[in-house]
Design an enzyme around this catalytic site. Structure first.
Site, short mmCIF file in Angstrom:
data_model
loop_
_atom_site.label_atom_id
_atom_site.label_comp_id
_atom_site.label_asym_id
_atom_site.label_seq_id
_atom_site.Cartn_x
_atom_site.Cartn_y
_atom_site.Cartn_z
N ASP A 288 2.30 3.21 -1.40
CA ASP A 288 1.21 2.26 -1.71
C ASP A 288 -0.14 2.95 -1.56
O ASP A 288 -0.68 3.00 -0.48
CB ASP A 288 1.31 1.06 -0.77
CG ASP A 288 0.27 0.00 -1.07
OD1 ASP A 288 -0.41 0.09 -2.10
OD2 ASP A 288 0.14 -0.93 -0.24
N GLU A 320 -9.06 -0.86 -3.19
CA GLU A 320 -8.11 -1.96 -3.48
C GLU A 320 -7.73 -2.66 -2.20
O GLU A 320 -7.67 -3.88 -2.12
CB GLU A 320 -6.88 -1.40 -4.19
CG GLU A 320 -5.98 -2.49 -4.79
CD GLU A 320 -4.83 -2.96 -3.91
OE1 GLU A 320 -4.09 -3.86 -4.33
OE2 GLU A 320 -4.67 -2.47 -2.77
N ASP A 349 1.18 -0.39 -9.11
CA ASP A 349 0.96 -0.37 -7.67
C ASP A 349 2.32 -0.47 -6.97
O ASP A 349 3.00 -1.48 -7.08
CB ASP A 349 0.08 -1.57 -7.32
CG ASP A 349 -0.45 -1.54 -5.90
OD1 ASP A 349 -0.12 -0.59 -5.17
OD2 ASP A 349 -1.19 -2.47 -5.53
ZN ZN Z 1 -1.33 -1.19 -3.28
#
Ligand code: ZN
Ligand code: NAG
Ligand code: NAG
Ligand code: NAG
Ligand code: NAG
Ligand code: NAG
Length: 502
Positions: A288, A320, A349
């Site tokens: 991530d 983000e 993502d």
């Molecule tokens: Zn993410």
């Protein structure tokens, strides 16, 4: 992928007047199709994708995350860290090798970063399990403070709620009516040395102070259950000595989105794809969203072997994890004309969760800009064609597609799962372990290279290549853009609810 907790109003901070470097619109008098390269082809582009190359990049990214160790005591690529700066340099320098093919630009904006390195709260002789709020300042000098606990009247939103003896005390404040930031500020103005906000319904409380104020004091969240006995004692006139300590930083930092756009192809009709370059402060963020970032980077290095009919624009968003800051900022800066040139946005993502499911955002034309569903079907057709199962997941604003679909741009994407729990039925569909998170290292220190499933990553990277190649070649049958407002009702997402900051 944003965590539920930190999906807060921080997006508004991105608007804090930016040290902005305007995106240079590429200079294009005439479509450039002088190149001898063959036209892009999905199968050919996919054939360049190999798990080995992805793994090599993941290892490189982990090394870069280690640049964050000096300040954060562990690898991280959170915005404002050397790990994130190193990530930007890596992306930018790799793309720069193809600067004949892409126009590459930086878009810098201001964001607030915070990190809590340690904390403790003691009432009487009991250590409380209290959560320091995001963007809380430290206690003065990052040293402990001592004072009596004082119960604040009402919700602590008004100066008159604070008793005279608040000065030098730790304020105990009920949640509600005004934001956590407003309570912390009111307590600070009244002379409190720290503040504790307790929940007004069962369960623990964590939140954020949002934008910094010089009046903020070190602030914790506490569950209602844990607070009640002390409230009773205070109401009975007891004196409760308390101890509060927070070691944290809050500061403003410039951070950067990186955008690369093909010089070739119809510059008025672009297919856009993005991943986020940052991680949370707790870890290196290799799944991530190292995986999404590196998927796009790897594809970006192979695309130049081909020419395109439509422009391809790739983005690596910053911030983000702090509230979709980079993508929100980017979309907010688009003129209506520039907005209309983006035919669709694809979000990538978390491509390789270890306990993965092949997840497709359930984007629908009735609710989302026209074309979102066609994109969704492109993904599911691919999995079906490969004899693989997939599941639909809510398209609810949890990642960088949010600003796009709110501004009329069709969107969608795929993922492999974050902190959700894999069901037995999903184990039959994908293998893996039932009852466990899809990514047991989600937002943790262990989100390292070994946290990526290469089978899922390679397959998904081929799908990303397929999505880019398909639209780079043609938008035939794909709905035309109609406007820059979402014509469909977008339900309020749980990530923008007031719960998180009040
Ligand atoms: Zn993410
Ligand atoms: C853009 O940002 C990257 C990454 O920080 C940096 O290496 C590069 O020099 C910047 N380029 C320009 C033109 O500012
Ligand atoms: C602070 O003042 C309130 C009344 O305004 C009183 O109930 C409370 O006991 C006092 N607390 C301390 C620590 O003196
Ligand atoms: C797809 O899921 C079904 C169960 O729903 C399972 O029987 C099948 O083996 C799965 N296919 C693959 C390729 O895993
Ligand atoms: C990735 O998943 C595949 C299939 O689900 C499994 O066979 C493989 O062992 C996994 N690889 C790793 C490194 O976990
Ligand atoms: C969506 O796009 C399709 C295909 O271009 C078109 O037929 C349809 O009318 C559009 N729907 C709306 C609501 O604009």
């Amino acid at each position: 992928m944003k965590s539920l907790l930190s999906l807060v109003l921080l997006s508004s901070l991105a608007a804090v007047s930016a040290v902005q470097q305007p995106l240079q619109p590429p200079n294009h008098e005439a479509p450039i199709r002088t190149s001898p390269q063959p036209l892009v082809d999905s199968e050919k582009l996919q054939a360049h994708i190999h798990a080995d190359n992805l793994l090599k990049r993941a290892k490189e990214l982990y090394k870069i995350a280690q640049l964050g160790v000096e300040e954060y005591h562990h690898p991280t690529r959170v915005i404002g860290s050397n790990g994130h700066r190193g990530t930007l340099d890596y992306l930018y320098s790799t793309l720069s090798e193809y600067s004949d093919y892409y126009d590459i630009s930086n878009q810098t904006f201001d964001a607030i970063v915070g990190n809590v390195f340690g904390s403790r709260l003691i009432f009487g002789s009991s250590q409380m399990s209290a959560a320091p709020m995001s963007l809380t300042p430290p206690t003065p000098g990052k040293e402990p403070v001592y004072g009596p606990l004082v119960l604040v009247d009402n919700e602590g939103c008004d100066p008159s709620d604070y008793p005279k003896n608040t000065t030098g005390s730790v304020s105990l404040i009920r949640r509600g009516i005004c934001s956590f930031g407003a309570k912390s500020e009111a307590a600070g103005r009244a002379g409190a040395i720290a503040a504790v906000v307790y929940n007004n319904y069962p369960g623990s409380l964590s939140g954020t102070l949002e934008s910094p104020s010089k009046y903020h004091v070190a602030t914790f969240g506490l569950s209602n259950e844990d607070a009640q006995p002390y409230i009773k004692d205070l109401q009975a006139g007891k004196i409760i000595p308390s101890y509060a300590w927070i070691d944290s930083i809050v500061r403003k930092t410039g951070t950067t989105n990186i955008i690369a756009q093909t010089k070739g192809g119809d510059q008025d009709n672009c297919v856009m794809a993005g991943g986020h370059s940052d991680s949370v402060s707790e870890g290196p963020g290799i799944n991530d969203d190292g995986t999404g970032s590196l998927t796009l980077l790897e594809i970006a290095t192979h695309l130049p072997k081909y020419s395109v009919e439509n422009c391809v624009r790739l983005a690596w968003w910053a911030g983000e994890e702090e509230g979709l800051l980079g993508s929100d900022y980017y979309v907010s800066q688009l003129s209506p004309e520039e907005n209309m040139k983006i035919r669709l946005f694809m979000d990538y993502d978390m491509m390789a969760s270890p306990n993965y499911a092949y997840q497709v955002y359930d984007a629908r034309n009735e609710r989302n800009p026209n074309g979102s569903q066609e994109l969704r079907d492109l993904y599911t057709d691919f999995y079906t064609a490969h004899g693989l199962n997939y599941t639909y997941i809510p398209f609810d604003g949890r990642s960088d597609y949010d600003a796009f679909i709110k501004h009329g741009i069709p969107g969608g994407g795929i993922a492999t799962g974050a902190e959700g729990i894999k069901t037995r039925a999903e184990v039959a569909m994908f293998g893996g372990t039932a009852g466990q998170w899809y990514d047991p290292c989600y937002h943790q220190l262990c989100d390292d290279v070994s946290n990526c499933n290469l089978t899922a990553w390679e397959l998904n990277t081929k799908l990303v290549a397929h999505s880019i190649a398909t639209y780079a070649l043609s938008f035939d049958g794909f709905p035309k853009r109609t406007g820059i407002k979402s014509d469909s009702a977008v339900e309020d997402s749980p990530y923008h609810g007031p719960d998180l900051f009040m």
